[in-house]
Write a protein that holds these residues in place. Structure first.
Motif, PDB file in Angstrom:
ATOM      1  N   HIS A 210       0.846  -1.183   0.000  1.00 49.56           N
ATOM      2  CA  HIS A 210       0.000   0.000   0.000  1.00 49.56           C
ATOM      3  C   HIS A 210       0.892   1.247   0.000  1.00 49.56           C
ATOM      4  N   THR A 211       0.772   2.069  -1.041  1.00 49.75           N
ATOM      5  CA  THR A 211       1.493   3.332  -1.101  1.00 49.75           C
ATOM      6  C   THR A 211       0.506   4.468  -0.841  1.00 49.75           C
ATOM      7  N   ASP A 212       0.990   5.700  -0.961  1.00 50.23           N
ATOM      8  CA  ASP A 212       0.112   6.836  -0.690  1.00 50.23           C
ATOM      9  C   ASP A 212      -0.957   7.023  -1.768  1.00 50.23           C
ATOM     10  N   SER A 213      -0.792   6.388  -2.929  1.00 44.06           N
ATOM     11  CA  SER A 213      -1.750   6.606  -4.018  1.00 44.06           C
ATOM     12  C   SER A 213      -2.349   5.332  -4.597  1.00 44.06           C
ATOM     13  N   CYS A 214      -1.828   4.166  -4.215  1.00 41.89           N
ATOM     14  CA  CYS A 214      -2.350   2.932  -4.807  1.00 41.89           C
ATOM     15  C   CYS A 214      -2.063   1.721  -3.922  1.00 41.89           C
ATOM     16  N   SER A 215      -2.762   0.641  -4.211  1.00 41.11           N
ATOM     17  CA  SER A 215      -2.495  -0.658  -3.588  1.00 41.11           C
ATOM     18  C   SER A 215      -2.075  -1.613  -4.692  1.00 41.11           C
ATOM     19  N   ILE A 216      -0.977  -2.320  -4.471  1.00 32.95           N
ATOM     20  CA  ILE A 216      -0.381  -3.160  -5.501  1.00 32.95           C
ATOM     21  C   ILE A 216      -0.263  -4.592  -4.992  1.00 32.95           C
ATOM     22  N   VAL A 217      -0.860  -5.517  -5.726  1.00 37.50           N
ATOM     23  CA  VAL A 217      -0.735  -6.945  -5.430  1.00 37.50           C
ATOM     24  C   VAL A 217       0.421  -7.488  -6.255  1.00 37.50           C
ATOM     25  N   ILE A 218       1.343  -8.172  -5.604  1.00 35.52           N
ATOM     26  CA  ILE A 218       2.518  -8.708  -6.290  1.00 35.52           C
ATOM     27  C   ILE A 218       2.387 -10.226  -6.397  1.00 35.52           C
TER      28      ILE A 218
END
Length: 265
Positions: A210-218
Motif C-alpha cells: 500500500h502506497t500513498d496513491s495505490c495498492s499493488i498486489v505482487i
C-alpha cells in the motif's frame, strides 16, 4: 460504469451476464422468489417471521426455506441458526430480474467485505460463469460465498494472460485483451473482473503493498515479480488496460516503498 465501458453498452453486458448464468441457477417458483426477496430485506429471520411478513402459510415457508438452504441460496450458522440470504441467493434474484444492479453490487460488497464496482462485478460474474461451465459446475456447487474462494476461479484467466505475456513477449494490455477475446468477454470488462479478483485475494494470499496513491498486489511466476494495481487514486489508462503492470508511476511508487521498508529494517 458509463465512463468505463460506455452507457450504450451497459444493457448488453447485463444481458450477457444473465444469459451466461441462466442455466446455472436453480429454477425457483414464485413463492420461493418472494421468500428469498424477503430474506434480502430483513437479512436474517426465522421462517415463522417470514411467513408473517408475507402472509404465507407457515408450513409452506418452512418447506420452501429448507429447499433454498439445500440450494445454498440461503445459508445459516448450524442447524439451529436463522437463515439469511447468501450472495448466491442475490444472484438468483438478479438472474430472475427480481433485483437490479445496485442491489446486486450491495449484496456482494456486504457478503464479501470488499469494495465492488458494477463493471468489476459484471466482468467477474462473466468469468465465473465461463469457468463454472468449463468445470461442469453450477451455482450450488461453485465455491463463491467467500471472495477469496470465488477469486481463485477467476484468476485462472489471469494465469492464461500471464503465460501469453511471457511466451509471446507482448505487453500485458495485449495479453489481457487477447485472453478476453478468446473467451468472448469484452476486454475492459475482463480486466475489471480480474481487478476485483486480485482485490479479493489481496488480504490472504499474495504480497500486497500500500502506497500513498495505490495498492499493488505482487504475484510471482518462477522468479518474475508481477505487480498489479488493484486500487488507484488516479484513474490512469494503465489501471484500466493492463491492471497497472505497464504503469511507470506505479513502478516508481513501488520502488520508493521498498526502499523505505528496507531502510527501516
Amino acid at each position: 460504469m458509463a465512463d468505463v465501458v460506455g452507457a450504450s453498452e451497459v444493457s448488453k453486458y447485463i444481458n450477457a451476464v444473465r444469459r451466461l448464468w441462466a442455466d446455472l441457477v436453480p429454477v425457483i417458483d414464485e413463492a420461493e422468489k418472494r421468500i428469498l426477496y424477503a430474506y434480502l430485506k430483513v437479512q436474517e429471520a426465522s421462517p415463522y417471521k417470514i411467513s408473517n411478513m408475507l402472509g404465507m402459510n407457515t408450513a409452506t415457508v418452512y418447506r420452501k426455506s429448507r429447499r433454498l438452504l439445500r440450494e445454498r441460496l440461503l445459508i445459516s450458522d448450524g442447524p439451529r441458526g436463522r437463515p439469511r440470504i447468501s450472495n448466491k441467493g442475490c444472484l438468483a434474484l438478479y438472474i430472475n430480474s427480481i433485483i437490479g444492479e445496485e442491489a446486486l453490487v450491495g449484496c456482494f460488497a456486504k457478503t464479501w467485505g470488499v469494495r465492488v464496482e458494477l463493471d468489476e462485478l459484471l466482468g467477474f460474474l462473466m468469468l465465473l460463469a465461463i469457468e463454472a461451465k468449463r468445470r461442469k459446475l453450477n451455482l450450488k456447487t461453485m465455491t463463491m460465498c467467500r471472495v477469496d474462494e470465488a477469486s481463485i476461479h477467476v484468476l485462472r484467466f489471469l494465469k492464461e494472460a500471464i503465460m501469453t505475456y511471457i511466451r509471446d513477449g507482448v505487453s500485458m494490455a495485449s495479453a489481457l485483451s487477447d485472453t478476453a477475446s478468446r473467451h468472448g468477454v469484452p476486454p475492459r470488462l475482463f480486466i475489471a473482473g480480474i481487478r476485483l479478483a486480485l482485490r479479493g485475494i489481496s488480504r490472504t494470499l499474495p504480497l500486497t503493498v500500500h502506497t500513498d496513491s495505490c495498492s499493488i498486489v505482487i504475484l510471482m511466476h518462477n522468479r518474475l515479480l508481477l505487480p498489479f494495481v488493484v486500487e488507484c487514486k488516479r484513474d490512469c489508462e494503465y489501471y484500466r488496460t493492463s491492471l497497472g503492470l505497464d504503469c511507470p508511476r506505479a513502478y516508481r511508487r513501488l520502488q520508493r516503498h521498498c526502499k523505505l521498508v528496507t531502510a527501516a529494517t
